[in-house]
Design a protein around this motif. Structure first.
Motif, short mmCIF file in Angstrom:
data_model
loop_
_atom_site.label_atom_id
_atom_site.label_comp_id
_atom_site.label_asym_id
_atom_site.label_seq_id
_atom_site.Cartn_x
_atom_site.Cartn_y
_atom_site.Cartn_z
N TRP A 292 -2.89 35.97 -32.84
CA TRP A 292 -3.50 35.57 -31.57
C TRP A 292 -4.11 36.75 -30.84
CZ3 TRP A 292 -3.12 35.90 -26.17
CH2 TRP A 292 -2.16 36.79 -25.67
N LEU A 293 -3.64 37.97 -31.13
CA LEU A 293 -4.14 39.14 -30.41
C LEU A 293 -5.64 39.36 -30.60
CD1 LEU A 293 -1.14 41.54 -31.04
CD2 LEU A 293 -1.75 40.42 -28.87
N ILE A 294 -6.17 38.87 -31.72
CA ILE A 294 -7.62 39.01 -31.92
C ILE A 294 -8.39 38.01 -31.07
CG2 ILE A 294 -8.01 37.38 -33.83
CD1 ILE A 294 -9.67 39.64 -35.16
N VAL B 10 -9.09 17.01 -19.91
CA VAL B 10 -9.31 17.80 -21.11
C VAL B 10 -7.94 18.06 -21.73
CG1 VAL B 10 -10.05 20.02 -22.03
CG2 VAL B 10 -11.43 18.87 -20.31
N PHE B 11 -7.82 17.74 -23.02
CA PHE B 11 -6.53 17.83 -23.71
C PHE B 11 -6.42 19.15 -24.47
CE2 PHE B 11 -7.95 13.43 -23.49
CZ PHE B 11 -6.89 12.84 -22.83
N THR B 12 -5.29 19.81 -24.33
CA THR B 12 -4.99 20.92 -25.22
C THR B 12 -4.04 20.43 -26.29
OG1 THR B 12 -3.06 21.72 -23.96
CG2 THR B 12 -5.23 22.59 -23.34
N ILE B 13 -4.21 20.94 -27.51
CA ILE B 13 -3.29 20.65 -28.59
C ILE B 13 -3.04 21.94 -29.35
CG2 ILE B 13 -5.23 19.80 -30.01
CD1 ILE B 13 -1.46 18.86 -30.31
N GLY B 14 -1.79 22.34 -29.39
CA GLY B 14 -1.46 23.58 -30.05
C GLY B 14 -0.16 23.48 -30.81
N THR B 15 -0.09 24.24 -31.89
CA THR B 15 1.16 24.49 -32.58
C THR B 15 1.45 25.97 -32.48
OG1 THR B 15 0.02 24.74 -34.71
CG2 THR B 15 0.94 22.58 -34.21
N SER B 16 2.73 26.31 -32.41
CA SER B 16 3.16 27.70 -32.40
C SER B 16 2.41 28.51 -31.35
CB SER B 16 2.99 28.29 -33.81
OG SER B 16 3.64 29.53 -33.92
N ILE B 17 1.76 29.59 -31.74
CA ILE B 17 1.12 30.48 -30.76
C ILE B 17 -0.01 29.78 -30.02
CG2 ILE B 17 -0.73 31.52 -32.15
CD1 ILE B 17 1.89 33.48 -30.10
N GLY B 18 -0.61 28.74 -30.62
CA GLY B 18 -1.64 27.99 -29.92
C GLY B 18 -1.10 27.34 -28.66
N ALA B 19 0.10 26.78 -28.75
CA ALA B 19 0.72 26.15 -27.58
C ALA B 19 1.09 27.19 -26.54
CB ALA B 19 1.95 25.37 -28.01
N ARG C 5 -0.55 30.00 -25.97
CA ARG C 5 -1.80 30.37 -25.31
C ARG C 5 -2.19 29.33 -24.27
NH1 ARG C 5 -5.55 29.84 -29.68
NH2 ARG C 5 -7.15 30.40 -28.15
N PHE C 6 -2.04 28.06 -24.62
CA PHE C 6 -2.46 27.01 -23.70
C PHE C 6 -1.51 26.88 -22.51
CE2 PHE C 6 -4.73 24.95 -27.52
CZ PHE C 6 -5.83 25.76 -27.30
N PHE D 61 1.38 37.55 -20.96
CA PHE D 61 1.72 37.21 -22.34
C PHE D 61 1.33 38.36 -23.28
CE2 PHE D 61 0.73 34.06 -26.01
CZ PHE D 61 1.92 34.37 -26.62
N GLU D 62 0.13 38.84 -23.13
CA GLU D 62 -0.37 39.90 -24.00
C GLU D 62 0.50 41.15 -23.91
OE1 GLU D 62 -4.81 41.02 -24.53
OE2 GLU D 62 -3.99 42.37 -22.98
#
Length: 355
Positions: A41-43, A63-72, A74-75, A90-91
């Motif tokens: 995700w750092l990139i 607007v829906f966000t959908i994330g798994t792992s690091i995607g969630a 970030r959202f 977070f960073e």
């Protein structure tokens, strides 16, 4: 000689048609998608800042966000009142995390909980659940049979069996895991009625938001699973990327686009599919998806010519790993500048390639 592009823009047929006919504007976005990937995700963190400042204020909800792992994770930053400040928390916490020489799952889980607390701060949970535009969705898996165990031998045996079965057919994963979608109950997302695997739909609350996000980042054998999340069926919940690594599911409603910042230009359906090059997302799932990722030529300019990943913790001394990662984050301002330029100039349509 022209300088190679740092970003790649790929899109499904429907997205290409919409953008070429109407141009691109943030109010066309209906979904924000984010894959599993850990330190990768750092990139994207500089691109996340562009979304937070140039895209999020112009969205038309829901607007829906959908994330798994690091995607969630970030959202969880996106849906706070000050998303840039959340991204920065977070960073910094992610870059500076340190461990003992041989950390076990308890130590890694405890550190993840500390980082999650920093991401949300004092009011983050309430802000995410009450966001006027964004509807947060977190995908996890509920483990079955031996997959519920934290005994390394038993859990490893279950994962090996799942990997072997998955090589024959992706559908077999349903014998080992069930999807559990933790969703904002105010509006139903386009992926609410998913088929292919057993599915539990769990409304998000103040009591289960953080546990669900911790669970979707709980990599088997690396972190402890999260047991008995409030509002969900009893059981052990783990990394949603096991089934939905890069989100092979319906991304968006008709006439709305999905914005998908990604680490690579390929969508891998499940965690066990990484070495199965023939496994690709169903075309209808990505029809209206706009995928943006760094180019290989840009990645070649980074330390060790690679995107950060979880293996870096073992491959480098802590000071070297952190230095390399900070260089990556600094260099990725180039990606942010290019994305800003492409959006502002109206040249996105000219840069599109098929997914």
């Amino acid at each position: 000689m022209s300088r190679p592009n740092s970003l790649i823009f790929r899109a499904g047929p429907g997205a290409i048609r919409m953008i070429r006919e109407r141009g691109f504007s943030p109010d066309m976005i209906g979904t924000l998608a984010g894959a599993s990937g850990g330190a990768k995700w750092l990139i994207l963190s500089q691109l996340d800042r562009v979304v937070a400042t140039e895209i999020l204020p112009k969205l038309v909800g829901p607007v829906f966000t959908i994330g798994t792992s690091i995607g969630a994770w970030r959202f969880a930053c996106y849906a706070q009142r000050d998303p840039v400040a959340a991204i920065e928390r977070f960073e910094e916490a992610y870059l500076s995390q340190t461990y003992s020489e041989k950390p076990d799952r308890f130590e890694i889980t405890e550190k993840s909980m500390e980082i999650l607390d920093l991401v949300f701060g004092k009011d983050g949970v309430e802000e995410v659940l009450s966001h006027p535009i964004i509807r947060t969705n977190v995908m996890t898996v509920r483990s079955k049979h031996l997959g519920q165990s934290e005994n390394r031998g038993l859990l490893a045996s279950s994962l090996l069996a799942a990997a072997v079965a998955n090589a024959v057919s992706r559908k077999t994963l349903g014998s080992f895991f069930e999807r559990a979608l933790f969703h904002d109950d105010r509006d139903k997302p386009p992926f609410f009625e998913l088929e292919g695997f057993p599915l539990h739909q769990v409304p998000l609350t103040a009591a289960n938001l953080k546990p669900s996000i911790l669970a979707t980042g709980s990599i088997p054998l690396v972190l402890s699973g999260v047991r008995d999340i409030e509002g969900a069926p009893p059981g052990v919940y783990r990394d949603g990327g096991v089934i939905d690594y890069h989100l092979d599911l319906p991304h968006s409603y008709e006439e709305r686009l999905t914005l998908y910042l990604h680490f690579i230009d390929r969508i891998v359906p499940g965690w066990f599919d990484k070495s199965l090059k023939h496994r690709r997302p169903q075309p209808e799932h990505v029809d209206r998806t706009l995928l943006i990722c760094p180019s290989r030529s840009f990645v070649a300019t980074l330390p060790e010519q690679k995107i950060p990943d979880r293996k870096d913790f073992a491959a480098y001394p802590p000071d070297v790993r952190e230095r390399n990662w900070r260089v990556v984050v600094d260099r990725c301002t180039e990606l942010a500048d290019e994305l800003n330029e492409v959006i502002a100039s109206g040249k996105l349509a000219d840069r599109l390639e098929p997914i």
